[in-house]
Scaffold this motif. Structure first.
Motif, PDB file in Angstrom:
ATOM      1  N   GLY B 356       0.825  -1.198   0.000  1.00 16.81           N
ATOM      2  CA  GLY B 356       0.000   0.000   0.000  1.00 16.81           C
ATOM      3  C   GLY B 356       0.858   1.246   0.000  1.00 16.81           C
ATOM      4  O   GLY B 356       1.905   1.303  -0.639  1.00 16.81           O
ATOM      5  N   LYS B 357       0.415   2.256   0.777  1.00 15.71           N
ATOM      6  CA  LYS B 357       1.070   3.565   0.734  1.00 15.71           C
ATOM      7  C   LYS B 357       2.268   3.601   1.673  1.00 15.71           C
ATOM      8  O   LYS B 357       2.221   4.165   2.761  1.00 15.71           O
ATOM      9  CB  LYS B 357       0.066   4.647   1.127  1.00 15.71           C
ATOM     10  CG  LYS B 357      -1.195   4.660   0.289  1.00 15.71           C
ATOM     11  CD  LYS B 357      -0.945   5.258  -1.080  1.00 15.71           C
ATOM     12  CE  LYS B 357      -2.215   5.370  -1.902  1.00 15.71           C
ATOM     13  NZ  LYS B 357      -3.211   6.259  -1.349  1.00 15.71           N
ATOM     14  N   ILE B 358       3.322   2.957   1.269  1.00 19.20           N
ATOM     15  CA  ILE B 358       4.497   2.865   2.116  1.00 19.20           C
ATOM     16  C   ILE B 358       5.737   2.830   1.225  1.00 19.20           C
ATOM     17  O   ILE B 358       5.692   2.324   0.122  1.00 19.20           O
ATOM     18  CB  ILE B 358       4.392   1.617   3.017  1.00 19.20           C
ATOM     19  CG1 ILE B 358       5.548   1.473   3.978  1.00 19.20           C
ATOM     20  CG2 ILE B 358       4.283   0.340   2.206  1.00 19.20           C
ATOM     21  CD1 ILE B 358       5.106   1.581   5.401  1.00 19.20           C
ATOM     22  N   VAL B 430      -1.015  -0.352   4.251  1.00 19.89           N
ATOM     23  CA  VAL B 430      -0.997   0.982   4.836  1.00 19.89           C
ATOM     24  C   VAL B 430      -1.799   1.929   3.953  1.00 19.89           C
ATOM     25  O   VAL B 430      -1.686   1.898   2.728  1.00 19.89           O
ATOM     26  CB  VAL B 430       0.458   1.484   4.960  1.00 19.89           C
ATOM     27  CG1 VAL B 430       0.501   2.889   5.530  1.00 19.89           C
ATOM     28  CG2 VAL B 430       1.257   0.528   5.823  1.00 19.89           C
ATOM     29  N   MET B 431      -2.637   2.754   4.612  1.00 21.01           N
ATOM     30  CA  MET B 431      -3.449   3.690   3.850  1.00 21.01           C
ATOM     31  C   MET B 431      -3.192   5.113   4.314  1.00 21.01           C
ATOM     32  O   MET B 431      -2.950   5.342   5.495  1.00 21.01           O
ATOM     33  CB  MET B 431      -4.921   3.330   4.016  1.00 21.01           C
ATOM     34  CG  MET B 431      -5.235   2.049   3.259  1.00 21.01           C
ATOM     35  SD  MET B 431      -6.874   1.457   3.553  1.00 21.01           S
ATOM     36  CE  MET B 431      -6.580   0.361   4.903  1.00 21.01           C
ATOM     37  N   ASN B 435      -7.078   7.729   0.971  1.00 20.69           N
ATOM     38  CA  ASN B 435      -7.957   6.558   0.924  1.00 20.69           C
ATOM     39  C   ASN B 435      -9.217   6.825   1.741  1.00 20.69           C
ATOM     40  O   ASN B 435      -9.154   7.369   2.828  1.00 20.69           O
ATOM     41  CB  ASN B 435      -7.238   5.328   1.475  1.00 20.69           C
ATOM     42  CG  ASN B 435      -6.123   4.860   0.555  1.00 20.69           C
ATOM     43  OD1 ASN B 435      -4.943   4.947   0.892  1.00 20.69           O
ATOM     44  ND2 ASN B 435      -6.469   4.390  -0.625  1.00 20.69           N
ATOM     45  N   ASP B 439     -15.055   3.492   1.344  1.00 26.37           N
ATOM     46  CA  ASP B 439     -14.732   2.805   0.103  1.00 26.37           C
ATOM     47  C   ASP B 439     -13.945   1.522   0.381  1.00 26.37           C
ATOM     48  O   ASP B 439     -14.159   0.495  -0.271  1.00 26.37           O
ATOM     49  CB  ASP B 439     -13.913   3.753  -0.790  1.00 26.37           C
ATOM     50  CG  ASP B 439     -13.468   3.107  -2.087  1.00 26.37           C
ATOM     51  OD1 ASP B 439     -14.353   2.759  -2.888  1.00 26.37           O
ATOM     52  OD2 ASP B 439     -12.253   2.945  -2.293  1.00 26.37           O
ATOM     53  N   PHE B 443     -14.872  -2.227  -0.514  1.00 22.98           N
ATOM     54  CA  PHE B 443     -13.953  -3.090  -1.267  1.00 22.98           C
ATOM     55  C   PHE B 443     -13.925  -4.504  -0.682  1.00 22.98           C
ATOM     56  O   PHE B 443     -14.043  -5.498  -1.398  1.00 22.98           O
ATOM     57  CB  PHE B 443     -12.546  -2.469  -1.243  1.00 22.98           C
ATOM     58  CG  PHE B 443     -11.460  -3.407  -1.698  1.00 22.98           C
ATOM     59  CD1 PHE B 443     -11.276  -3.671  -3.046  1.00 22.98           C
ATOM     60  CD2 PHE B 443     -10.633  -4.031  -0.773  1.00 22.98           C
ATOM     61  CE1 PHE B 443     -10.278  -4.550  -3.461  1.00 22.98           C
ATOM     62  CE2 PHE B 443      -9.633  -4.896  -1.186  1.00 22.98           C
ATOM     63  CZ  PHE B 443      -9.453  -5.161  -2.533  1.00 22.98           C
ATOM     64  N   CYS B 580     -13.957  12.574 -14.315  1.00 28.73           N
ATOM     65  CA  CYS B 580     -12.852  11.692 -14.698  1.00 28.73           C
ATOM     66  C   CYS B 580     -11.528  12.191 -14.139  1.00 28.73           C
ATOM     67  O   CYS B 580     -10.564  11.448 -14.059  1.00 28.73           O
ATOM     68  CB  CYS B 580     -12.773  11.578 -16.214  1.00 28.73           C
ATOM     69  SG  CYS B 580     -12.256  13.119 -16.981  1.00 28.73           S
ATOM     70  N   VAL B 582      -9.453  14.270 -15.451  1.00 34.08           N
ATOM     71  CA  VAL B 582      -8.436  14.589 -16.447  1.00 34.08           C
ATOM     72  C   VAL B 582      -8.008  16.054 -16.347  1.00 34.08           C
ATOM     73  O   VAL B 582      -6.824  16.382 -16.385  1.00 34.08           O
ATOM     74  CB  VAL B 582      -8.951  14.276 -17.869  1.00 34.08           C
ATOM     75  CG1 VAL B 582      -8.091  14.944 -18.927  1.00 34.08           C
ATOM     76  CG2 VAL B 582      -8.986  12.772 -18.082  1.00 34.08           C
ATOM     77  N   GLN B 585      -5.512  16.626 -13.646  1.00 34.07           N
ATOM     78  CA  GLN B 585      -4.187  16.106 -13.994  1.00 34.07           C
ATOM     79  C   GLN B 585      -3.476  17.017 -14.989  1.00 34.07           C
ATOM     80  O   GLN B 585      -2.274  17.215 -14.916  1.00 34.07           O
ATOM     81  CB  GLN B 585      -4.316  14.722 -14.637  1.00 34.07           C
ATOM     82  CG  GLN B 585      -4.420  13.580 -13.659  1.00 34.07           C
ATOM     83  CD  GLN B 585      -4.852  12.300 -14.381  1.00 34.07           C
ATOM     84  OE1 GLN B 585      -4.686  12.158 -15.587  1.00 34.07           O
ATOM     85  NE2 GLN B 585      -5.416  11.374 -13.629  1.00 34.07           N
ATOM     86  N   LYS B 586      -4.231  17.556 -15.931  1.00 30.43           N
ATOM     87  CA  LYS B 586      -3.604  18.320 -17.012  1.00 30.43           C
ATOM     88  C   LYS B 586      -3.221  19.733 -16.581  1.00 30.43           C
ATOM     89  O   LYS B 586      -2.251  20.290 -17.080  1.00 30.43           O
ATOM     90  CB  LYS B 586      -4.542  18.408 -18.224  1.00 30.43           C
ATOM     91  CG  LYS B 586      -4.788  17.069 -18.901  1.00 30.43           C
ATOM     92  CD  LYS B 586      -3.587  16.619 -19.716  1.00 30.43           C
ATOM     93  CE  LYS B 586      -3.836  15.200 -20.227  1.00 30.43           C
ATOM     94  NZ  LYS B 586      -2.670  14.584 -20.833  1.00 30.43           N
TER      95      LYS B 586
END
Ligand SMILES: Cc1cc2nc3c(=O)[nH]c(=O)nc-3n(C[C@H](O)[C@H](O)[C@H](O)COP(=O)(O)O)c2cc1C
Ligand code: SF4
Ligand code: SF4
Ligand code: FES
Lengths: 163, 595
Positions: B356-358, B430-431, B435, B439, B443, B580, B582, B585-586
């Motif tokens: 995970g986030k580690i 690890v989160m 996160n 959710d 999951f 989305c 995008v 990100q852009k």
């Protein structure tokens, strides 16, 4: 889990059938032989259509319902032929927390098929899988035996274009 | 004479990042330089530092090279193997300390660890039984067969305090004792290598890196309980592990360490592989045995317990891969040594698959009693990108999420249960702040709904209802009474399900509901997802102050939801936006904000 039956006609060869029968002869007397035989059958044909299950049922003298019951229980067994390239995106925990759902959706969008599906030209099939043990590379996907790791959404198109 | 060994990781992770090519390049370079009689290349199991793979260690110096490419090979051979100079440029660079470290024991990732189950992983060539034997392999089996009575073996395992590493933590010696006590014409020893936790790979690494340790321990167990046949139930998704197990079994048979009259003592024991075909419930012991028998792997009620009536109706023991990997060491070093490690009720070590986030993902083996904080900060090197820790998840779909306030709890079976999680088989994910805990609960529920075998109603229908409620909350339609319904339903499923799958399935929901109630409330009351994960609850907006009107976002939006003219602030039409991300990100000016 519900398993969709295939609509693609069965194209097994004589050779494949002989191979299957040889496996059955070899394993028949082992205890609990049905699972290993089904695994071999799937290796031979790539999937387990009813025609193949019928042969196994007859040769092993096990009712077809029971063979089908076992096939439908385990996710590894598939009733559908796979594409030339099978894409499996890992939705294991480590990959999920690193965003593999986005990769999954991106591929589904790009190919226009959902999980368990196969593109009309038979080139790609697509599925989700659980941890393939490469969490260090999360998020991860496999195309046939090739593993792609540390994916970002934008890479997906480029990778698929290579096939 | 061999003077140097080059160990190249050939675990799944490094193989995927190209270690096969490294191995062949290294081998041909060594031949080319005429070093074939002096240097040996060994395909080693996972070194557990997968995020920096492909990795390579050269002994006797113990130099640890990471991110090695084929282009580096000639330099390594020329400099290190011929001239004896370590190639500094390639040494593993540790990001918690601004220095380059050179040997395995100096990498902080390994300093707090104690390797018992993983002792040979990454050290020996798993495809060569002679190397296992050179590291004391099969000595424990020899000792047991020639010097100890079965009862003594069981007594040693009992006194060591070893508990099952597959999840529940049942005392291993006790299990063996029960099976020994039941007379029968045939008994079985089974190994659970189904590793169903969807984010873990400890057992796979042991099987790939040290398969003989499992075979040896199973033979010892066979002697202890009076069984002559073993089965390893291994996931079909682990091709490398299966291949190495097959090789190991063949080699052990060749050396007569499996088969008839082992060590000339008349003891007989053999092992067969059975492949699991991807059903989580088959990790449950009664289901696993039903599956080996060739049927749908559905659990059945206990009693009768497998120790009385297990595989093919005979007394059977089932232990996890990692449990077995401890056995030979306990026999050789003694139960007192083992029980001196760990906490009062949990002895020895535990392997975790840290993910995970580690910063450093990989396998870690720590003494019981180590704190989560030590694992995450010291061994794992903290969270990447300066993000804030939110939760650690242990026990996979059966476990729970541990919040920051419990980071200093000492890890053992009982402490983890007391904070609403469990040891499980060793997944540790690890989160961070990005996160969403609702959710994550969804999951895991999605997983259990998929994997419920359907035999009993509380699990089959109950988990489905839980998932529906979570979906309702995530889509922004949750009401306060849903939170109470979740709680009630969880408790009902726990109490009324037939097997461990259903009994533990609500844990991810209960633990998040308990520790992260404010996040649930944000979803239900404020219709907001604080982590910005749940799509129905987020909106994208453009900050008119930061927006330079470059039009980049508008050109990339798939639904043409962004309008605006050059050099003027742009605006998102929320009715057209499909979220989305995008545009965010852009945008080069961080003008797009997610709320
Ligand atoms: C749904 C379910 C899944 C399980 N999955 C696994 C598994 O993947 N690996 C494992 O070793 N034990 C698993 N277990 C635990 C086994 O039932 C069993 O307790 C264990 O293999 C016993 O070995 P041990 O005493 O050495 O831990 C699972 C249990 C349940 C209820
Ligand atoms: S609890 Fe779930 S998995 Fe276990 S027997 Fe019942 S339906 Fe099957
Ligand atoms: S999030 Fe996607 S759909 Fe929405 S405005 Fe941005 S680019 Fe367009
Ligand atoms: S969770 Fe994806 S490889 Fe492990």
């Amino acid at each position: 889990m519900q398993k969709a039956q295939t609509t693609i006609p069965f194209k097994g060869t004589k050779e494949q059938e002989e191979k299957l029968k040889a496996v059955i002869t070899q394993l028949r007397d082992e205890k609990g032989a049905l699972m290993p035989i089904l695994q071999h059958a799937q290796d031979i044909y790539g999937y387990l259509p009813m025609e193949v299950q019928e042969v196994i049922s007859e040769e092993m003298d096990i009712p077809l319902e029971e063979v089908y019951g076992v096939v439908s229980f385990y996710t590894q067994f598939t009733l559908n032929p796979k594409g030339q390239y099978n894409i499996a995106v890992c939705l294991g925990t480590a990959c999920y927390v690193k965003g593999s759902k986005e990769i999954f959706d991106a591929i589904s969008d790009k190919l226009g098929i959902g999980p368990g599906g196969c593109t009309a030209d038979g080139k790609f099939s697509f599925e989700a899988c659980r941890c393939i043990g490469a969490c260090g590379l999360a998020p991860v996907m496999m195309i046939n035996d090739e593993v792609y790791g540390r994916l970002v959404k934008d890479d997906v198109g480029k990778i698929l274009d290579r096939y | 004479m061999i003077r140097s060994h080059v160990l190249i990781c050939s675990g799944e992770n490094c193989t995927s990042s190209g270690s096969e090519k490294l191995i062949s390049a290294m081998e041909s370079e060594i031949v080319k330089k005429g070093l074939a009689d002096e240097v040996k290349v060994i395909k080693a199991g996972c070194f557990d530092l997968c995020s920096s793979g492909p990795n390579m260690i050269i002994y006797p110096e113990g130099a640890f090279y990471s991110n090695v490419t084929v282009a580096d090979i000639s330099e390594i051979v020329e400099e290190h193997l011929i001239k004896g100079r370590v190639v500094k440029r390639l040494l593993h660079h540790d990001f918690t300390q601004e220095k380059t470290v050179s040997s395995l024991n100096e990498v902080p990732f390994y300093q707090k660890q104690l390797r018992i189950a993983l002792r040979n992983c990454g050290v020996i060539n798993p495809e060569d039984i002679d190397e296992y034997i050179a590291f004391d392999g099969y000595r424990a089996l020899g000792k047991v067969l020639t010097e100890m009575k079965p009862e003594e073996v069981i007594d040693v395992v009992l006194r060591s305090g070893l508990r099952g590493r597959g999840g529940a933590g049942f005392p291993t010696g006790r299990k063996w004792q029960l099976a020994r006590g039941n007379a029968a014409d045939q008994k079985y020893v089974c190994c659970n290598a189904d590793e169903g936790d969807p984010g873990a790979f400890m057992d796979r690494s042991v099987l790939e890196g040290d398969p003989h340790s499992v075979l040896e321990a199973m033979a010892i167990a066979g002697y202890a309980i009076g069984a002559t046949q073993g089965y390893i139930y291994v996931r079909a998704e682990y091709p490398i592990a299966i291949k190495r197990l097959r090789i190991a079994i063949d080699q052990a048979r060749d050396y007569n360490l499996l088969g008839k009259d082992i060590f000339g003592t008349g003891f007989e024991f053999d092992i067969e592989l059975r492949l699991g075909s991807g059903a989580f419930v088959c990790g449950e012991e009664t289901a696993l045995m039903t599956s080996i028998e060739g049927h749908r792997g559905e659990p059945h009620p206990r009693p009768p317990f497998p120790a009385v009536k297990g595989l093919f109706g005979k007394p059977t023991i089932l232990n996890n891969v990692e449990t077995y990997a401890n056995i030979a060491q306990i026999i050789l070093k003694g139960p007192e040594w083992f029980s001196s490690i760990g906490t009062e009720k949990s002895k020895g070590t535990k392997v975790f698959a840290l993910g995970g986030k580690i910063n450093h993902t990989g396998l870690v083996e720590i003494p019981m009693g180590t704190t989560l904080r030590e694992i995450i900060d010291d061994i794992g090197g903290g969270i990447p990108g300066g993000k804030k820790f939110k939760a650690a998840q242990t026990g996979g779909p059966s476990g729970g999420c541990i919040p920051p306030e419990h980071l200093d709890i000492k890890i053992d079976y009982d402490n983890l249960i007391s904070i609403g999680s469990m040891m499980g088989s060793g997944g540790l994910i690890v989160m961070d702040e990005d996160n969403c805990m609702v959710d994550i609960a969804r999951f895991f529920l999605d997983f259990t709904v998929d994997e419920s075998c359907g035999k009993c109603v509380p699990c089959r229908i109950g988990t489905r209802r839980l998932l529906e409620i979570l979906d309702k909350i995530i889509s922004g339609n949750g009401e306060m009474k849903d939170l109470d319904r979740l709680d009630e339903l969880c408790r009902y499923i726990k109490e009324n399900s037939l097997c461990g799958l259903g009994q533990t399935a609500p844990n991810p929901v209960l633990s998040t509901l308990h520790y992260f109630r404010d996040e649930y409330l944000a979803h239900v009351v404020d219709k907001r997802c604080p982590a910005g994960v749940c799509k129905s609850l987020i909106t994208y907006e453009i900050d008119p102050v930061k927006c330079t009107g470059c039009t980049l976002c508008a050109r990339n939006c798939p639904t043409n939801a962004i309008t605006g003219t050059v050099k003027n602030p742009h605006v998102i039409d929320k009715s057209k936006c499909i979220k989305c991300g995008v545009c965010q990100q852009k945008c080069r000016f961080s003008a797009v904000i997610k709320k």
